[in-house]
Structures are given as C-alpha cells and as structure tokens.
Design an enzyme around this catalytic site. Structure first.
Site, PDB file in Angstrom:
ATOM      1  N   ASP A 107     -17.299  -9.837  -3.245  1.00  0.00           N
ATOM      2  CA  ASP A 107     -16.247 -10.342  -2.254  1.00  0.00           C
ATOM      3  C   ASP A 107     -17.005 -11.671  -1.513  1.00  0.00           C
ATOM      4  OD1 ASP A 107     -13.797  -9.374  -0.540  1.00  0.00           O
ATOM      5  OD2 ASP A 107     -15.477  -9.944   0.854  1.00  0.00           O
ATOM      6  N   HIS A 272     -10.363  -2.772  -5.046  1.00  0.00           N
ATOM      7  CA  HIS A 272     -11.388  -3.834  -4.441  1.00  0.00           C
ATOM      8  C   HIS A 272     -12.743  -3.193  -4.428  1.00  0.00           C
ATOM      9  CE1 HIS A 272     -12.653  -7.556  -2.485  1.00  0.00           C
ATOM     10  NE2 HIS A 272     -12.952  -6.775  -1.669  1.00  0.00           N
TER      11      HIS A 272
END
Length: 292
Positions: A107, A272
């Site tokens: 990320d 995620h």
C-alpha cells in the site's frame, strides 16, 4: 503500550533529514526491508517477518509520520514525498550496515518502495509490491463512479485544514472503516492489533494526511519526470495484487510491465491486508523474488 513483533529488537534509527524511525529488526542473513501500509504500522509484517527471519535480516520500520516514528511538520510538499521516505529507508539500512538490500512494501509502503527502486537502483536489489499501482497510474485509472472506492485519496488531497479536522473528529470511525472494508478475513486483524492501528493512526492524523496530499502533488511530479525520462525499475520485481484491474477497468499487469521489465505479476484471493490474511502466500512470493 505499543505491540511488538515477537523475537525482534525494537530500535530507533536515523532516517533522512534528521528524522528518526522506529524499527523492528530480527533474523540473520541478507537484508530485507519491509514497509507497511495504511492504516497500519510495522506490526502488519509480524507473520511474514517471523517466517523470513530464519533466512534474512528482516527490517520493519514505521514510515515517517506513522506509528512510533517521527512526525515532522509538513512545512513543504517534499517533507512527505515518497522520495523523502525512500531516502529514510536507505539511511536506516545504512545505519544497520547495509548498503544494498531487498525491499518490499504494502500500500503506502509500496509507493515508497517503488520510489526507492527508481531513485536508488544500485541500492535496492529486489523489489516486492503488494496491492497498489504507481501514484501516477493510480490517478489515471480512478475515474467515474468506480473512483468512489478511493474517496479518501480525494479527501486528503485537499488543502490543509478541512481534511485534518474532519478525520481527527472521527478518527476511529474513519480509519476503522478501511480495516473493515478491505479485509476479506476480519479475524486476521485481531482486536488488540486493530486497537493499536487505530491508536497509532489517531495520533498521526496531520502526517497521514500530508503523506496522502503528497501523492496528489509532488509524487505525481516525480513519477511523471521518470516516465518522461523513460526510467524503469532495474531490479527483479514481484507484484501481488487483488484483481482491482478488472474491477476498475484497467490492465494492472500492463501498468506494472511498463515500469518493470523483469516482472512477476500475481493475483491473490486474499483481501487487501494480504500480509496478515495470507502470510504463507506472501512469504513464499518474497522468497521466490529473492531467489531471482
């Protein structure tokens, strides 16, 4: 009390420009630096780090502005540019005696790792990217109603003042919403870890916003300059992503291939937070990367 990665030493090391970083270091062997994502801290690597520490010296810092690392005032756009965070990464590795190292990020940390790979090609030997696309490409693919998934990117891109106030006034709800929405397996982030992420994020609102604001400004400038110059990542690169390309209508593997000629692009069924949801898969992917 801040949670720790079991068996790791927890240090404070110099980054760039006088910034000090909180860093967890463990294991032995060739160095591997792991950079966390949002809204997390170095703790997100706890499972992967333990799996790899038998083979590598694993180095897990809190990014500047996050966790227990310094949070310098955003006196200019460069303070939270990914270029500055990449310089932090090189400096802390040097402080541990490593002038070359493998690097992986998730990320926000993946954006830092990407910038480090471009800015320091003689330092970063291998590059792992978890669930992102480069900043310049991200803004290109977010359009229409599909862009609603990235509303926070647009919110934190606004001038200083309003984003910080809105988020600070509802910090647990704001940061917690991403932990809830982006995890396929909520049990992968147990309550004590979730509490730590929310505590750390609430204490870092101005710097977190400054990090995201940089990605709507100076980071785009840096990426565009590299694109115009034909710069590419010179090292082996592994990218592990959810199938966001299909959902957002773009070719994710193609985006990465343009930057990384030596690319292994993989899709995962994990959510995620894949280093926590699928640590065996991620550790295996990094092992295979480091063997290339």
């Amino acid at each position: 009390m801040t949670l720790a990665i079991p068996g790791f030493d927890h240090l404070r090391l110099p980054g760039a420009d006088g910034t000090e970083l909180a860093v967890a270091v463990g294991g032995s062997g060739s160095p591997l630096v792991l950079l966390h994502g949002f809204p997390q801290t170095r703790l997100m690597w706890r499972h992967v780090a333990e799996r790899l520490a038998g083979e590598h010296t694993v180095i897990c810092p809190d990014l500047r502005g996050y966790g227990a690392s310094d949070k310098p005032a955003a006196t200019g756009p460069e303070v939270y540019a990914k270029r500055a965070m990449a310089a932090d990464t090189v400096a802390l590795a040097a402080a541990l005696g490593h002038d070359r190292f493998a690097l992986a990020g998730h990320d926000r940390g993946a954006l830092v790792a990407f910038r480090a790979g471009l800015d320091h090609p003689d330092t970063v030997t291998h590059l792992g990217i978890l669930d992102t696309v480069p900043t310049l490409d991200m803004w290109k693919v977010l359009h229409g109603v599909r862009a609603a998934v990235g509303y926070h990117l647009f919110l934190m891109a606004q001038p200083p003042g309003l984003p910080e106030t809105l988020i600070a006034n509802s910090a647990d709800s704001f940061f917690g919403s991403f932990l809830d929405a982006w995890a396929n397996d909520p049990a992968a982030i147990p309550e004590e870890v979730r509490t730590e992420y929310l505590r750390a994020s609430a204490a870092a609102v101005p710097s977190v916003v400054a990090d995201f604001r940089a990605s709507a400004g100076v980071d785009v400038v840096h990426d565009q300059a590299d694109l115009d110059a034909g710069s590419q990542l010179a090292m082996p690169v592994t990218v592990v992503q959810q199938d966001w390309g299909a959902q957002l209508g773009y070719d994710a593997a193609g985006v990465w291939q343009a930057w990384a000629p030596d690319l292994d692009h993989r899709l995962t069924r994990s959510g995620h937070f894949m280093a926590e949801e699928a640590p065996d898969e991620i550790a295996a992917a990094l092992r295979e990367l480091l063997a290339r």
